[in-house]
Design a protein around this motif. Structure first.
Motif: not given
Length: 284
Positions: A33-36, A40-45, A203-210, A276-279
């Motif tokens: 489960a990377t930040p990107t 991507d699971e909850r937003s689009r770019a 959120a002002d950044s992807v990290d904050a959103f994640v 570890d973190e997983y999707l």
């Protein structure tokens, strides 16, 4: 996450099933489960230069913006990421209008090459026509294809710009490198919708959103039986595709928590296992 199709024994994504390879009845696929990936699971770019990107940027800079289109622009977006900032998008339908749309049909092997309106060389086409026809007319593989004519969607008269074909055809023969192609223009009625778009920064950044997603959805997968651990670790290594009591037990553990996305048949969860973190993508 969109539903994926897996090869038995692996996690290769297929556009179409391969001969002799049936879709497995169940799936558990656990990926890092990377930040990107989480975002991507909850937003689009949307890509810079795309309509979605331009709409979000315009709504951000002008409080709101309206656009007229064939259908909604943000069908399944929970949020949209633009320049590293995450926005929630409001898409409100304001009006519906009947419009006339035009299509141009190119016959590269006409039975009759004699013009009834006139002929024009490809090099003399205005930009509106050249832009729409360039990839087709200059491609030998498209010009020499057998069978049906090639149809080019032009849109409404307002969208076309200065054209020698739409809405009022001035020519019916197009000449390219000595070859003569018949041009036919047809029209049909369709509906265009006008939408108002407004955005709210979440959120002002992807990290904050994640971080917000983790806080809301992540759970720890622990206390597993030996059989459940085997299912999970196989899913991490190569994907798990076998119906079993242990698999169903693992699925029930996931169902006890909120999913990032879910239907009646499949879904995606954010979990921690073994530090570890997983999707986790599951079909049941």
């Amino acid at each position: 996450m969109r539903r994926r199709e897996f090869l038995a024994g692996g996690t290769a994504v297929l556009a179409l099933p391969l001969a002799g390879c049936a879709h497995p009845p169940v799936v558990l696929d656990m990926t890092d489960a990377t930040p990107t990936r989480i975002a991507d699971e909850r937003s689009r770019a949307p890509d810079p230069g795309s309509e979605a990107y331009a709409v979000v940027a315009a709504a951000r800079d002008n409080d709101s913006v309206t656009r007229t289109r064939r259908s909604r622009l943000f069908h399944d977006a929970n949020a949209v990421r633009v320049n590293g900032t995450v926005y929630e998008v409001s898409e409100t339908r304001l009006d519906s209008t009947e419009v006339t749309e035009y299509e141009l049909r190119l016959d590269f092997n006409p039975a009759d090459e004699t013009p009834s309106r006139g002929e024009i060389a490809y090099t003399e086409l205005p930009p509106a026509d050249e832009r729409r026809l360039d990839e087709i007319v200059t491609s030998e593989s498209k010009r020499t294809v057998e069978g049906e004519d090639i149809v080019v969607h032009y849109g409404t008269a307002d969208e076309v710009g200065e054209s020698v074909f739409v809405p009022d055809p001035q020519y019916d023969i197009l000449v390219y490198e000595g070859d003569r192609y018949r041009v036919t223009v047809t029209s049909h009625e369709s509906t265009r919708e006008t939408y108002r778009y407004e955005v709210t920064q979440v959120a002002d950044s992807v990290d904050a959103f994640v971080s917000r997603i983790r806080e809301r959805y992540r759970f720890t997968l622990s206390g597993l039986s030996e059989g459940e651990r085997e299912v999970v670790e196989t899913a991490i290594d190569e994907g798990y595709f076998e119906e079993s009591d242990a698999f169903q037990s693992v699925v029930e553990r996931f169902h006890a928590h909120d999913a990032l996305s879910r239907t009646d048949a499949y879904g995606t969860w954010l979990t921690q296992y073994g530090g570890d973190e997983y999707l986790a993508y599951i079909e049941w």
